[in-house]
Structures are given as C-alpha cells and as structure tokens.
Motif scaffolding. Structure first.
Motif, PDB file in Angstrom:
ATOM      1  N   ASP A 154       0.864  -1.189   0.000  1.00 35.63           N
ATOM      2  CA  ASP A 154       0.000   0.000   0.000  1.00 35.63           C
ATOM      3  C   ASP A 154       0.897   1.235   0.000  1.00 35.63           C
ATOM      4  O   ASP A 154       1.880   1.281   0.754  1.00 35.63           O
ATOM      5  N   ASP A 155       0.563   2.213  -0.805  1.00 35.96           N
ATOM      6  CA  ASP A 155       1.406   3.423  -0.868  1.00 35.96           C
ATOM      7  C   ASP A 155       1.115   4.379   0.294  1.00 35.96           C
ATOM      8  O   ASP A 155       1.812   5.363   0.489  1.00 35.96           O
ATOM      9  N   ASN A 156       0.091   4.050   1.094  1.00 35.92           N
ATOM     10  CA  ASN A 156      -0.291   4.902   2.230  1.00 35.92           C
ATOM     11  C   ASN A 156       0.266   4.270   3.507  1.00 35.92           C
ATOM     12  O   ASN A 156      -0.185   3.208   3.946  1.00 35.92           O
ATOM     13  N   PRO A 157       1.232   4.966   4.187  1.00 36.04           N
ATOM     14  CA  PRO A 157       1.818   4.407   5.412  1.00 36.04           C
ATOM     15  C   PRO A 157       0.788   4.167   6.502  1.00 36.04           C
ATOM     16  O   PRO A 157       0.941   3.238   7.304  1.00 36.04           O
ATOM     17  N   THR A 158      -0.245   5.011   6.545  1.00 38.25           N
ATOM     18  CA  THR A 158      -1.274   4.841   7.581  1.00 38.25           C
ATOM     19  C   THR A 158      -1.988   3.518   7.402  1.00 38.25           C
ATOM     20  O   THR A 158      -2.213   2.766   8.370  1.00 38.25           O
ATOM     21  N   ASN A 159      -2.372   3.231   6.144  1.00 37.92           N
ATOM     22  CA  ASN A 159      -3.051   1.953   5.883  1.00 37.92           C
ATOM     23  C   ASN A 159      -2.134   0.771   6.207  1.00 37.92           C
ATOM     24  O   ASN A 159      -2.581  -0.245   6.756  1.00 37.92           O
ATOM     25  N   LEU A 160      -0.852   0.935   5.896  1.00 39.94           N
ATOM     26  CA  LEU A 160       0.088  -0.134   6.231  1.00 39.94           C
ATOM     27  C   LEU A 160       0.134  -0.384   7.740  1.00 39.94           C
ATOM     28  O   LEU A 160       0.127  -1.531   8.194  1.00 39.94           O
ATOM     29  N   SER A 161       0.179   0.696   8.484  1.00 38.04           N
ATOM     30  CA  SER A 161       0.248   0.566   9.956  1.00 38.04           C
ATOM     31  C   SER A 161      -0.995  -0.121  10.491  1.00 38.04           C
ATOM     32  O   SER A 161      -0.921  -0.922  11.432  1.00 38.04           O
ATOM     33  N   ILE A 162      -2.170   0.228   9.911  1.00 38.66           N
ATOM     34  CA  ILE A 162      -3.432  -0.380  10.396  1.00 38.66           C
ATOM     35  C   ILE A 162      -3.386  -1.891  10.186  1.00 38.66           C
ATOM     36  O   ILE A 162      -3.712  -2.675  11.098  1.00 38.66           O
ATOM     37  N   ILE A 163      -2.997  -2.286   8.981  1.00 39.84           N
ATOM     38  CA  ILE A 163      -2.994  -3.716   8.672  1.00 39.84           C
ATOM     39  C   ILE A 163      -1.966  -4.450   9.527  1.00 39.84           C
ATOM     40  O   ILE A 163      -2.242  -5.515  10.079  1.00 39.84           O
ATOM     41  N   VAL A 164      -0.779  -3.855   9.662  1.00 35.09           N
ATOM     42  CA  VAL A 164       0.253  -4.485  10.493  1.00 35.09           C
ATOM     43  C   VAL A 164      -0.236  -4.629  11.923  1.00 35.09           C
ATOM     44  O   VAL A 164      -0.006  -5.644  12.587  1.00 35.09           O
ATOM     45  N   ASN A 165      -0.925  -3.603  12.407  1.00 29.46           N
ATOM     46  CA  ASN A 165      -1.456  -3.631  13.772  1.00 29.46           C
ATOM     47  C   ASN A 165      -2.474  -4.747  13.941  1.00 29.46           C
ATOM     48  O   ASN A 165      -2.553  -5.373  14.994  1.00 29.46           O
ATOM     49  N   TYR A 166      -3.272  -4.995  12.888  1.00 34.09           N
ATOM     50  CA  TYR A 166      -4.268  -6.076  12.952  1.00 34.09           C
ATOM     51  C   TYR A 166      -3.594  -7.431  13.227  1.00 34.09           C
ATOM     52  O   TYR A 166      -4.158  -8.304  13.894  1.00 34.09           O
ATOM     53  N   PHE A 167      -2.368  -7.613  12.673  1.00 38.46           N
ATOM     54  CA  PHE A 167      -1.743  -8.939  12.718  1.00 38.46           C
ATOM     55  C   PHE A 167      -0.510  -8.996  13.622  1.00 38.46           C
ATOM     56  O   PHE A 167       0.277  -9.936  13.542  1.00 38.46           O
ATOM     57  N   LYS A 168      -0.390  -7.969  14.513  1.00 38.97           N
ATOM     58  CA  LYS A 168       0.832  -7.920  15.313  1.00 38.97           C
ATOM     59  C   LYS A 168       0.965  -9.092  16.280  1.00 38.97           C
ATOM     60  O   LYS A 168       2.068  -9.488  16.636  1.00 38.97           O
ATOM     61  N   ASP A 169      -0.158  -9.664  16.701  1.00 39.57           N
ATOM     62  CA  ASP A 169      -0.103 -10.794  17.623  1.00 39.57           C
ATOM     63  C   ASP A 169      -0.555 -12.104  16.953  1.00 39.57           C
ATOM     64  O   ASP A 169      -0.869 -13.084  17.646  1.00 39.57           O
ATOM     65  N   SER A 170      -0.599 -12.121  15.635  1.00 38.17           N
ATOM     66  CA  SER A 170      -1.134 -13.308  14.928  1.00 38.17           C
ATOM     67  C   SER A 170      -0.084 -14.382  14.684  1.00 38.17           C
ATOM     68  O   SER A 170      -0.398 -15.509  14.314  1.00 38.17           O
ATOM     69  N   GLY A 171       1.201 -14.013  14.844  1.00 39.38           N
ATOM     70  CA  GLY A 171       2.268 -14.978  14.569  1.00 39.38           C
ATOM     71  C   GLY A 171       2.711 -14.991  13.130  1.00 39.38           C
ATOM     72  O   GLY A 171       3.543 -15.820  12.751  1.00 39.38           O
ATOM     73  N   PHE A 172       2.170 -14.096  12.293  1.00 41.98           N
ATOM     74  CA  PHE A 172       2.577 -14.042  10.880  1.00 41.98           C
ATOM     75  C   PHE A 172       3.883 -13.273  10.727  1.00 41.98           C
ATOM     76  O   PHE A 172       4.193 -12.394  11.514  1.00 41.98           O
ATOM     77  N   ARG A 173       4.618 -13.577   9.660  1.00 37.75           N
ATOM     78  CA  ARG A 173       5.752 -12.751   9.244  1.00 37.75           C
ATOM     79  C   ARG A 173       5.209 -11.749   8.238  1.00 37.75           C
ATOM     80  O   ARG A 173       4.615 -12.137   7.222  1.00 37.75           O
ATOM     81  N   LEU A 174       5.403 -10.480   8.531  1.00 37.61           N
ATOM     82  CA  LEU A 174       4.839  -9.425   7.687  1.00 37.61           C
ATOM     83  C   LEU A 174       5.942  -8.761   6.891  1.00 37.61           C
ATOM     84  O   LEU A 174       6.975  -8.378   7.426  1.00 37.61           O
ATOM     85  N   VAL A 175       5.696  -8.634   5.599  1.00 37.83           N
ATOM     86  CA  VAL A 175       6.611  -7.935   4.694  1.00 37.83           C
ATOM     87  C   VAL A 175       5.827  -6.809   4.045  1.00 37.83           C
ATOM     88  O   VAL A 175       4.729  -7.042   3.521  1.00 37.83           O
ATOM     89  N   GLU A 176       6.379  -5.568   4.105  1.00 40.77           N
ATOM     90  CA  GLU A 176       5.640  -4.408   3.633  1.00 40.77           C
ATOM     91  C   GLU A 176       6.293  -3.822   2.389  1.00 40.77           C
ATOM     92  O   GLU A 176       7.518  -3.775   2.290  1.00 40.77           O
ATOM     93  N   ALA A 177       5.453  -3.338   1.464  1.00 44.17           N
ATOM     94  CA  ALA A 177       5.927  -2.645   0.266  1.00 44.17           C
ATOM     95  C   ALA A 177       5.061  -1.430   0.022  1.00 44.17           C
ATOM     96  O   ALA A 177       3.831  -1.495   0.160  1.00 44.17           O
ATOM     97  N   CYS A 178       5.704  -0.294  -0.349  1.00 46.73           N
ATOM     98  CA  CYS A 178       4.975   0.951  -0.553  1.00 46.73           C
ATOM     99  C   CYS A 178       4.603   1.201  -2.018  1.00 46.73           C
ATOM    100  O   CYS A 178       3.907   2.194  -2.312  1.00 46.73           O
ATOM    101  N   ASP A 179       5.068   0.333  -2.935  1.00 48.37           N
ATOM    102  CA  ASP A 179       4.715   0.522  -4.349  1.00 48.37           C
ATOM    103  C   ASP A 179       4.781  -0.832  -5.062  1.00 48.37           C
ATOM    104  O   ASP A 179       5.272  -1.824  -4.521  1.00 48.37           O
ATOM    105  N   GLY A 180       4.293  -0.844  -6.319  1.00 47.48           N
ATOM    106  CA  GLY A 180       4.188  -2.085  -7.072  1.00 47.48           C
ATOM    107  C   GLY A 180       5.523  -2.706  -7.412  1.00 47.48           C
ATOM    108  O   GLY A 180       5.692  -3.936  -7.359  1.00 47.48           O
TER     109      GLY A 180
END
Length: 583
Positions: free
Chosen positions: A21-47
């Motif tokens: 997602d190119d919006n850092p706020t949206n990225l933070s929201i999604i990461v926050n949703y899964f912070k305790d889920s045990g997933f490995r999260l990889v973030e990208a700001c563009d295609g």
C-alpha cells in the motif's frame, strides 16, 4: 523502496504476508491487525517493490492496494500471475473501489478476494485466515495429486510391463518353429522396450555361444557370430553368464571389465544379459543393449528375467517339437518306404509268376509231346523239340537270375564295389556272350568302344546292364540288322548325379543302338517302371522277362548315372546310360 518501509516479524516458520500500500497509515493499520497473529509481515509501498519482495520472500498471501502511483494493483497482480514463482500465491485486493466492474476487473487479473476501505478488523483477519487455509488445502491437494500421478504412472508402468510380459508369453508359446520363434522374440522385445539391440545366443557343442537371432540391421549382420566360453576363452559378459547362470548388468559398457567389444555396439552404454536356463542347465542368453547409461530399472530387470524364463521354455518346446517332427517324418518315410517296397515286391512277384508261366508251359507241353510220340520221332524232330526245351529252360534261368538280383538289391545284400574298370573289357565279355545269338539272326554286332576309357563303377553291375541292353537289342532286331555298342566322354551337366564315390570328373555315356522294330511313345513312358508290366516277344519269338530294364535302371542309378531311351517305331532304338569316368 525506502528500507524504512520494510518491517518484519522474525519467525521463519510462520506464514508470510506481503502487504502492499502506498499509504503508510493503511500499512500501519494492517500491520497492527496482525501484530499478535504470529505471521511474518513484509511491507511494500509501491508495485515495483512488491514484485521484488514477492520474488525474494515467497509470501503465502498478498494484500494488494489497487490505487498506487506507477504500477497499479491490477498490473502488479497480472505480473504476479504471469510468473511461475508467484502465480499460485493468493492475492486479496484492498480498495475503496466498490463498483462491480472494478471487482470483475480484479478477479480477471487473478485476485481471489476483495477487502474494502475503510477496513474492518475482524473482516480482514477472517478473510486472511480463510484464504491461507484455502491456499494450504490447495497446496496439500496439489501435492497429493502429484503423489497420485506418480503412483498412477508407476501403476501404469507396472501394468505396461505386465502387458508386455503377457504379450511376449502369448506370442512365443504359439510358435513352434525355432528360427521363427527367435526372430519374433527379438523383434517384439525391441519394439516394446525401445532397446538398440536385442539378441539371443544359444549354446553350441564346441564351447561357444552362437548369436542365432538379433534385431535391427546392425544386429542382423552379426547373426552367426560366436563368443567362446571355455576356461581359456577371453573374458566376456556372455562367458560370465554361461559360468554363473546369473544375470549381468553393465551400467556403462565403456568401462565394464567384462564387456566383449562387437563393432556396431561401440557407441552403446548399457547392457543387460539374462541367462536362458532349462532344468538347471544353461541353453543360451538374452542380450539387450541401449544407448543410455544405467538405463535398466529394477522393474525392467525383473520383467526381463520373467521373459527370459518364458523364452527358455519356448525354446525347449520348439526343440522338442522339432525332434518329434523329425522322428515323425522318419517314421512316415520308413512307413512309405515299406509300403512302396511291399508294393514293388507284390508287383515283382506278379510279373515273375506271369513270366514264369510261359516257359514252363512250353517246357511241359514240348516234353509231353516228345514223351507221347517218342517212338515215332526221328532225330531231327527230337533235336527241334530239345532246342525248344533248352530255350525255355534258358529263359527260366534268366528269369530266376533277375529275381535273385532284384531281391539282393532290395534287401541291401548286393554289395556295391565301385573301382577302376576298363569299359572295353566289360563290353568284350558281352560281345563274346551274344556273338552266337547275333550270328543266328545274321545281325552285325559291333563294338566301337575305345580301350583307353576307364570308368569308376561296380564292374559286375555294369556288366549286367550292358548284357541286358545288348540282349534286348538282338531280340528286337530283325534278320540282317545291326547292333552297335559305343561310348563317348562328356562333361557333367545340370541334373547329372554326383555320387559320393565319384563326385568329380566327366561322365562316360554308353550307347546300345539297334536297327530293330523300335518302341512307341506310350511304351517308352513305362519301360523302366515296376508298376507297369510290359513284355514283348522278340522278332524271332524270343521270350522276355519284363524285368531286365528295371534292374538296369536300379544298377545305373546305384553307380551314380542315369538311363534313357530314344526310339521310333520302325526305326530302331538307342539306349543310353551314364557312369562316372575314372579320374
């Protein structure tokens, strides 16, 4: 992308989710949703960064924004799906676009689901978990499908091998001709397995294996080749098979210590040889070569061993059939010979009894007349009747001689003693014997043979032949006729016999020619046949036995010659027979 845009939860075993997602706020929201889920999260700001991270991290699921600068979500998704490394990763679009057209466009690009903005925590987590489960189930199903395909392929291969074995069994058990059997076997195995060479070696009596059948043009040129297998013979796979009675696999014949090089096979790589064994004894070997190293699988070898066992039995059956066939033919030949011999014997005795009746009738009638009128007979009449009795007795003796001669020939008791003999000497004896008879009919008897001609024959048999022919010639030649005996040397021709005692050199053709009554075409057809009785009185009513020419044919053929007649009614006859020249 800027490295500050990458944030990871380090758990190498946890599922990887790529969030784009190119919006850092949206990225933070999604990461926050899964912070305790045990997933490995990889973030990208563009295609562009998303494509790179997907290639390097191999995520299990991708959350992808649609409206981004540069490559939008639709294009990024299409590139994911066009790449073999990422095409199976489930993609969930995150978008504020709610139109049906946009959703359809996303599904066509390869997405599996949509999450609409603003995000709902429970919905996002539920959809991610659901699609991870679906992806896992799909992966498991694909692996099971691969295992099933492998198992199916293995079963198919096994079924194919069993089918081949069954086909070979059907083919070879239905063929009893050994040469055809071996040819069919090598052709069938080569066509079903695709081997470069298939050959069958059979054990011979001289401590060698002989290649009796081989597939392909290269193999057919080697048929008849021998490989020695004795103790002092060179090392070879075939020799090893003969000694151990165990299969031998050469995974690379270029380095194999037992490989015995044969010219067409120098480029081959693998060879598998299976012994052919019957009753614990080796009778040959099934030899297969192919252009690949280590080509023969365990299943191949097991099947080929089974086929070799079938081949061994088939070869043994074919040999037994051939032996039985030969014995049966021998018995049939002997039975036919006995039948013909009995028929000949019956016919001979029929002729004998018929011809014996005439002289005995003359003897009895003449003797009876002489006895009844003895007191009234003068010396001239008694002399005439005595001459009649003598001629009849002589004819009877000649008949008995012919009977005894024929009997000895048929029973194999007449010795055949070919040797060097002067032809003029033999003819001279006949000339002296018949000179008086010829003089009585004023017949000119001529001997034109050359004293330098020697024959390789049984003297007694040839003497009997010439006597019969000259006697017949005088008998059927009228008063003041001519009988000539001559001989010429000629080369052998097609159709001439080549007897064991004298297979080389020229032939002597003996001719007995007369100016007698001649013989009709029909009569000439059965002059030398026992099954047709033909006898004729001579020009002075001389008696004949009807057996002389039959004996002549048998004796001439015994000496490696042939007899024939040329004649025309009223123009005389010429009897010719050949015998080998003495070399």
């Amino acid at each position: 992308m800027d490295s500050s845009c990458d944030r990871h939860i380090t758990d190498n075993k946890a599922p990887v989710i790529l969030i784009v997602d190119d919006n850092p706020t949206n990225l933070s929201i999604i990461v926050n949703y899964f912070k305790d889920s045990g997933f490995r999260l990889v973030e990208a700001c563009d295609g562009e960064t998303a494509l790179e991270l997907a290639a390097s991290h191999g995520p299990d699921l991708i959350l992808l924004d649609i409206l981004m600068p540069g490559l939008d979500g639709f294009e990024v998704c299409r590139q994911f799906k066009s790449n073999d490394a990422t095409k199976e990763i489930p993609v969930i679009f995150m978008t504020s676009l709610a139109d049906t057209e946009d959703k359809v466009k996303g599904f066509r690009a390869g997405a599996v689901d949509y999450i609409t903005k603003p995000f709902q925590h429970e919905e996002v987590v539920a959809r991610v978990h659901a699609h991870l489960r679906i992806a896992k189930l799909t992966q498991n199903l694909q692996e099971q499908n691969k295992q099933l395909e492998a198992l199916t392929q293995a079963l198919s291969s096994r079924a194919n091998l069993l089918e081949i074995s069954s086909e070979v069994g059907r083919q070879i058990t239905s063929i009893l001709d050994l040469n055809r059997l071996l040819t069919e076997i090598v052709t069938l195995i080569q066509s079903r397995f695709g081997f470069f060479f298939v050959g069958i070696w059979l054990l011979s009596d001289d401590a060698t294996m002989i290649l009796k059948a081989a597939s392909g043009s290269e193999g057919s040129e080697l048929i008849g080749a021998k490989v020695p297998i004795g103790k002092t013979a060179p090392r070879s796979i075939i020799k090893r098979i003969a000694q151990t009675k165990e299969p031998y696999l050469a995974t690379d014949i270029s380095t194999d210590a037992y490989y015995y090089s044969m010219n067409p096979f120098s480029i081959s790589h693998s060879e598998f040889v299976v012994p052919l064994v019957v009753g614990g004894e080796i009778i040959g070997a099934l030899d297969m070569i192919i252009h690949e190293k280590d080509r023969f699988t365990t299943d191949d070898r097991k099947l080929l061993q089974t086929i070799a066992d079938q081949i061994s039995i088939a070869i043994q059956n074919a040999r037994l059939y051939e032996l039985e066939k030969n014995l049966r033919e021998m018995l049939e030949d002997k039975a036919n010979s006995l039948t013909e011999l009995n028929a000949s014997k019956d016919k001979f005795f029929s002729i004998f009894s018929h011809d014996l009746r005439n002289p005995f009738s003359v003897l009895m009638t003449t003797a009876e007349v002489l006895l009844m009128n003895l007191d009234r007979q003068n010396k001239d009449k008694i002399r005439k009747k005595a001459q009649v009795i003598f001629d009849a007795a002589k004819s009877t003796l000649n008949l008995l001689d012919n009977l005894l001669t024929w009997s000895r020939i048929q029973r194999g008791h007449m010795k055949f003693l070919p040797d060097r003999a002067n032809l003029q000497s033999i003819v001279g004896n006949t000339y002296k014997l018949f000179a008086e008879n010829a003089a009585k009919k004023e017949i000119q008897l001529e001997d034109l043979t050359d004293e330098s001609v020697y024959v390789h024959a049984d003297r007694n048999m040839i003497d009997l032949v010439i006597r019969n022919l000259v006697g017949n010639a005088i008998k059927f030649t009228p008063m003041k006729g001519r009988v000539t005996i001559s001989a010429v040397l000629r080369p052998r021709q097609n159709g001439d016999a080549r007897p064991v005692h004298s297979p080389k050199g020229r032939l002597v053709e003996v001719c007995v020619e007369d100016t007698g009554v001649g013989i009709g075409v029909k009569e000439m057809g059965y002059l030398f046949k026992l099954d047709v009785h033909h006898t004729t009185l001579g020009t002075a009513n001389e008696q004949g036995t009807g057996l002389g020419l039959i004996l002549c044919r048998e004796m001439v053929e015994k000496n490696g010659g042939q007899i024939k007649v040329e004649s025309e009614v009223g123009s005389g006859s010429t009897f010719k027979f050949t015998i080998p020249e003495y070399v």
